[in-house]
Design a protein around this motif. Structure first.
Motif, PDB file in Angstrom:
ATOM      1  N   SER A 122     116.262 -50.177   3.106  1.00 25.05           N
ATOM      2  CA  SER A 122     115.910 -51.305   3.978  1.00 25.05           C
ATOM      3  C   SER A 122     114.593 -51.301   4.429  1.00 25.05           C
ATOM      4  CB  SER A 122     116.629 -50.944   5.237  1.00 25.05           C
ATOM      5  OG  SER A 122     116.525 -49.691   6.213  1.00 25.05           O
ATOM      6  N   ALA A 123     113.690 -50.471   4.345  1.00 24.24           N
ATOM      7  CA  ALA A 123     112.263 -50.464   4.595  1.00 24.24           C
ATOM      8  C   ALA A 123     111.699 -51.351   3.707  1.00 24.24           C
ATOM      9  CB  ALA A 123     111.656 -49.005   4.864  1.00 24.24           C
ATOM     10  N   ASN A 124     112.051 -51.183   2.533  1.00 23.86           N
ATOM     11  CA  ASN A 124     111.500 -51.912   1.260  1.00 23.86           C
ATOM     12  C   ASN A 124     112.284 -53.077   0.714  1.00 23.86           C
ATOM     13  OD1 ASN A 124     109.069 -50.327   1.319  1.00 23.86           O
ATOM     14  ND2 ASN A 124     110.354 -48.648   0.562  1.00 23.86           N
ATOM     15  N   PHE A 125     113.417 -53.410   1.335  1.00 28.02           N
ATOM     16  CA  PHE A 125     114.442 -54.210   0.771  1.00 28.02           C
ATOM     17  C   PHE A 125     114.693 -53.937  -0.582  1.00 28.02           C
ATOM     18  CE2 PHE A 125     116.571 -58.071   0.191  1.00 28.02           C
ATOM     19  CZ  PHE A 125     117.481 -58.082   1.199  1.00 28.02           C
ATOM     20  N   THR A 126     114.986 -52.692  -1.428  1.00 24.65           N
ATOM     21  CA  THR A 126     115.043 -52.636  -2.660  1.00 24.65           C
ATOM     22  C   THR A 126     116.376 -51.998  -2.881  1.00 24.65           C
ATOM     23  OG1 THR A 126     113.988 -50.512  -2.084  1.00 24.65           O
ATOM     24  CG2 THR A 126     112.654 -52.272  -3.157  1.00 24.65           C
ATOM     25  N   PHE A 127     116.980 -52.279  -3.992  1.00 20.28           N
ATOM     26  CA  PHE A 127     118.414 -51.809  -4.283  1.00 20.28           C
ATOM     27  C   PHE A 127     118.150 -50.785  -5.494  1.00 20.28           C
ATOM     28  CE2 PHE A 127     118.582 -55.752  -2.239  1.00 20.28           C
ATOM     29  CZ  PHE A 127     119.701 -55.523  -1.282  1.00 20.28           C
ATOM     30  N   LYS A 128     119.059 -49.760  -5.484  1.00 17.01           N
ATOM     31  CA  LYS A 128     119.212 -48.878  -6.817  1.00 17.01           C
ATOM     32  C   LYS A 128     120.485 -48.579  -7.163  1.00 17.01           C
ATOM     33  CE  LYS A 128     117.887 -44.249  -8.193  1.00 17.01           C
ATOM     34  NZ  LYS A 128     117.129 -42.962  -7.800  1.00 17.01           N
TER      35      LYS A 128
END
Length: 207
Positions: A122-128
């Motif tokens: 959520s801090a960088n709005f990235t998904f893995k």
């Protein structure tokens, strides 16, 4: 080697995706005699759609869920464990109205879950993606020809969606075998089936 077969056609005897999948699995098992095989038939037995309780439970840590929430997620958990078990995925996904069958969409809604098959920062709005190290083979019959360079290519939301959603959860090695022109005259229809069959028989020894 562990193969999970997922069928989504609402047809049985007249299903091209089921028939070609069956032929492929037989040939694949001949080349991989010690392989394990499971089938999940969401065409005949669709998973339940998510509910409000399901959604609430999904976004809570496991130790914060009530017994009712655990029950609501139980079928989803089983489908995810089955997916994570597999090294190879064989997906029979006919094109319905330019996209995937609703039965298969319900399946995806049950397995694409935060902290289970994908992680979210959520801090960088990235998904893995978390379902890594797998290969997927998709058999997708369609009424006409929806290849990218055809007039109907822009309506092929089935293949583009499959590549996107599988990639999102970490499955990036994806092979799609299209079986076009299934509403065309029999000679054209059979030619497409034979071409797809030939590709699948080649893949059975290398995939």
């Amino acid at each position: 080697m562990k193969l999970l077969e997922i069928q989504s056609s609402v047809r049985l005897d007249r299903s091209i995706s089921r028939a070609l999948s069956h032929e492929f699995i037989q040939a694949w098992q001949n080349s991989h005699p010690n392989a394990l095989h499971k089938q999940q038939d969401v065409g005949m037995h669709p998973p339940a759609h998510p509910t409000e309780l399901w959604t609430t439970a999904n976004y809570l840590p496991p130790d914060s869920r009530t017994p009712e929430m655990e029950t609501a997620l139980a079928a989803s958990e089983q489908l995810i464990e089955e997916l994570l078990w597999a090294d190879r995925l064989l997906l029979g996904v006919p094109m319905y109205n330019f996209s995937v069958p609703s039965t298969f969409k319900a399946y995806l809604d049950n397995i694409v879950r935060v902290n289970r098959t994908f992680a979210f920062d959520s801090a960088n709005f990235t998904f893995k993606g978390l379902a890594i190290g797998k290969k997927a083979l998709v058999i997708t019959p369609s009424a006409g020809d929806f290849a990218p360079d055809t007039p109907m290519g822009s309506l092929n939301f089935c293949e583009t969606y499959l590549r996107s959603i599988l990639g999102f959860i970490g499955i990036e090695d994806i092979t799609i075998v299209a079986v076009p022109n299934q509403f065309m005259p029999d000679e054209i229809r059979q030619q497409s089936i034979e071409q797809a069959r030939a590709k699948l028989m080649d893949l059975a020894t290398t995939w």
